[in-house]
Design a protein around this motif. Structure first.
Motif, PDB file in Angstrom:
ATOM      1  N   LEU A  69      37.068  48.143  31.236  1.00 31.63           N
ATOM      2  CA  LEU A  69      36.355  48.702  30.081  1.00 31.63           C
ATOM      3  C   LEU A  69      34.864  48.817  30.387  1.00 31.63           C
ATOM      4  O   LEU A  69      34.223  49.810  30.013  1.00 31.63           O
ATOM      5  CB  LEU A  69      36.595  47.849  28.842  1.00 31.63           C
ATOM      6  CG  LEU A  69      38.037  47.822  28.332  1.00 31.63           C
ATOM      7  CD1 LEU A  69      38.152  46.937  27.090  1.00 31.63           C
ATOM      8  CD2 LEU A  69      38.541  49.225  28.039  1.00 31.63           C
ATOM      9  N   ALA A  70      34.312  47.816  31.055  1.00 33.95           N
ATOM     10  CA  ALA A  70      32.903  47.901  31.466  1.00 33.95           C
ATOM     11  C   ALA A  70      32.705  49.035  32.465  1.00 33.95           C
ATOM     12  O   ALA A  70      31.702  49.762  32.422  1.00 33.95           O
ATOM     13  CB  ALA A  70      32.452  46.575  32.063  1.00 33.95           C
ATOM     14  N   LEU A  71      33.671  49.191  33.364  1.00 34.30           N
ATOM     15  CA  LEU A  71      33.581  50.284  34.338  1.00 34.30           C
ATOM     16  C   LEU A  71      33.699  51.634  33.653  1.00 34.30           C
ATOM     17  O   LEU A  71      33.023  52.598  34.040  1.00 34.30           O
ATOM     18  CB  LEU A  71      34.680  50.139  35.392  1.00 34.30           C
ATOM     19  CG  LEU A  71      34.579  48.928  36.314  1.00 34.30           C
ATOM     20  CD1 LEU A  71      35.806  48.833  37.210  1.00 34.30           C
ATOM     21  CD2 LEU A  71      33.308  48.991  37.157  1.00 34.30           C
ATOM     22  N   SER A 105      52.142  48.099  35.409  1.00 34.76           N
ATOM     23  CA  SER A 105      51.316  46.893  35.467  1.00 34.76           C
ATOM     24  C   SER A 105      50.729  46.609  34.097  1.00 34.76           C
ATOM     25  O   SER A 105      50.476  47.529  33.308  1.00 34.76           O
ATOM     26  CB  SER A 105      50.186  47.046  36.493  1.00 34.76           C
ATOM     27  OG  SER A 105      49.067  47.709  35.950  1.00 34.76           O
ATOM     28  N   ALA A 106      50.490  45.325  33.833  1.00 32.99           N
ATOM     29  CA  ALA A 106      49.904  44.913  32.560  1.00 32.99           C
ATOM     30  C   ALA A 106      48.483  45.462  32.421  1.00 32.99           C
ATOM     31  O   ALA A 106      48.047  45.810  31.315  1.00 32.99           O
ATOM     32  CB  ALA A 106      49.908  43.392  32.460  1.00 32.99           C
ATOM     33  N   LEU A 111      44.699  48.990  29.509  1.00 33.24           N
ATOM     34  CA  LEU A 111      43.686  50.046  29.469  1.00 33.24           C
ATOM     35  C   LEU A 111      44.183  51.239  28.663  1.00 33.24           C
ATOM     36  O   LEU A 111      43.406  51.871  27.934  1.00 33.24           O
ATOM     37  CB  LEU A 111      43.314  50.481  30.889  1.00 33.24           C
ATOM     38  CG  LEU A 111      42.203  51.531  30.994  1.00 33.24           C
ATOM     39  CD1 LEU A 111      40.914  51.042  30.340  1.00 33.24           C
ATOM     40  CD2 LEU A 111      41.948  51.911  32.450  1.00 33.24           C
ATOM     41  N   ALA A 112      45.459  51.545  28.769  1.00 37.91           N
ATOM     42  CA  ALA A 112      46.022  52.656  27.986  1.00 37.91           C
ATOM     43  C   ALA A 112      45.911  52.386  26.495  1.00 37.91           C
ATOM     44  O   ALA A 112      45.634  53.299  25.700  1.00 37.91           O
ATOM     45  CB  ALA A 112      47.479  52.871  28.378  1.00 37.91           C
ATOM     46  N   VAL A 113      46.084  51.134  26.086  1.00 33.87           N
ATOM     47  CA  VAL A 113      45.954  50.771  24.672  1.00 33.87           C
ATOM     48  C   VAL A 113      44.487  50.837  24.236  1.00 33.87           C
ATOM     49  O   VAL A 113      44.160  51.342  23.161  1.00 33.87           O
ATOM     50  CB  VAL A 113      46.525  49.361  24.424  1.00 33.87           C
ATOM     51  CG1 VAL A 113      46.178  48.873  23.015  1.00 33.87           C
ATOM     52  CG2 VAL A 113      48.032  49.361  24.619  1.00 33.87           C
ATOM     53  N   GLY A 118      42.227  58.366  26.837  1.00 33.64           N
ATOM     54  CA  GLY A 118      41.998  58.472  28.270  1.00 33.64           C
ATOM     55  C   GLY A 118      40.756  57.739  28.735  1.00 33.64           C
ATOM     56  O   GLY A 118      39.692  57.877  28.133  1.00 33.64           O
ATOM     57  N   ALA A 119      40.906  56.964  29.792  1.00 35.05           N
ATOM     58  CA  ALA A 119      39.761  56.370  30.480  1.00 35.05           C
ATOM     59  C   ALA A 119      39.344  57.305  31.607  1.00 35.05           C
ATOM     60  O   ALA A 119      40.070  58.229  31.967  1.00 35.05           O
ATOM     61  CB  ALA A 119      40.139  54.997  31.037  1.00 35.05           C
ATOM     62  N   HIS A 120      38.170  57.068  32.154  1.00 37.25           N
ATOM     63  CA  HIS A 120      37.703  57.909  33.257  1.00 37.25           C
ATOM     64  C   HIS A 120      38.659  57.794  34.446  1.00 37.25           C
ATOM     65  O   HIS A 120      39.120  56.700  34.786  1.00 37.25           O
ATOM     66  CB  HIS A 120      36.292  57.507  33.677  1.00 37.25           C
ATOM     67  CG  HIS A 120      35.225  58.087  32.810  1.00 37.25           C
ATOM     68  ND1 HIS A 120      34.463  59.171  33.182  1.00 37.25           N
ATOM     69  CD2 HIS A 120      34.809  57.755  31.562  1.00 37.25           C
ATOM     70  CE1 HIS A 120      33.608  59.468  32.221  1.00 37.25           C
ATOM     71  NE2 HIS A 120      33.803  58.614  31.220  1.00 37.25           N
TER      72      HIS A 120
END
Length: 224
Positions: A69-71, A105-106, A111-113, A118-120
């Protein structure tokens, strides 16, 4: 670790949506900045050391286990143009779907949640590499190479450039890509002590400007 997983992740046929994006090449071709193999090589060289370096460092940091999340916030700060942020998150969403189906993977699930829209993409790529048992250098290579292969493939379609010439461009950029991947990993190693500010923030203003212009075109071959 199975290094073969890197071949899967970096394969242009991996269903992560990259085939629909030119990495700025379509706008550069239209503007006359890419006309042949030599100008394509110059374009890719510039992209590698700016957008490619940033993406490689973000991917390496994610693969190293840094807070995604920081990234993701760091990626936002390094992507000032709305059109490119939208593209990065759209590609990240597609990469997430492919990665979760391939290497469940967890961390990917979490990250999907947290980023349902969408994340970068480089952050997702790094998490995918980690889930696949790869190391940060592998993730950096995959991210950097994608920043070259996209424009090279697009130039073949846009200019009817000889595919052999486009592939030769990628081969000639192998040594610079090695250096960028190593630089990206070195920056990622500093994140636990120094925070995300240790990651490179190299800019490419012309790519930013033309991305916004390209997004407004009523007719285009590529999404970006």
């Amino acid at each position: 670790m199975s290094r073969a997983a890197l071949l899967v992740l970096a394969d242009g046929r991996f269903p992560a949506g990259g085939h629909a994006h030119s990495g700025g090449a379509e706008a550069a071709v239209t503007a006359g900045r890419i006309t042949d193999a030599a100008s394509l090589e110059a374009f890719c060289q510039g992209r590698l050391h700016t957008a490619g370096l940033v993406a490689a460092a973000l991917a390496a940091a994610a693969a190293a286990g840094c807070d995604p999340l920081a990234l993701d916030e760091a990626a936002d700060a390094r992507t000032p143009v709305p059109a490119l942020r939208t593209t990065a998150r759209r590609l990240g969403r597609q990469m997430m779907r492919a990665a979760r189906a391939t290497w469940p993977s967890a961390a990917l699930d979490a990250l999907a949640v947290a980023r349902p829209r969408g994340a970068h993409q480089p952050v997702v790529l790094g998490l995918a590499a980690r889930a696949a048992g790869l190391v940060p250098l592998d993730a950096a290579y995959a991210a950097a190479y994608e920043n070259l292969s996209g424009p090279a493939t697009a130039a073949v379609r846009l200019l009817s450039l000889d595919p052999f010439d486009a592939t030769a461009v990628l081969a000639r950029l192998a040594a610079p890509l090695d250096r960028v991947a190593e630089q990206a990993v070195a920056a990622a190693r500093r994140v636990p002590q120094e925070g995300v500010g240790a990651l490179p923030a190299a800019s490419a203003p012309l790519l930013d400007i033309t991305a916004e212009q390209h997004a407004a075109w009523p007719v285009r071959l590529f999404a970006s």
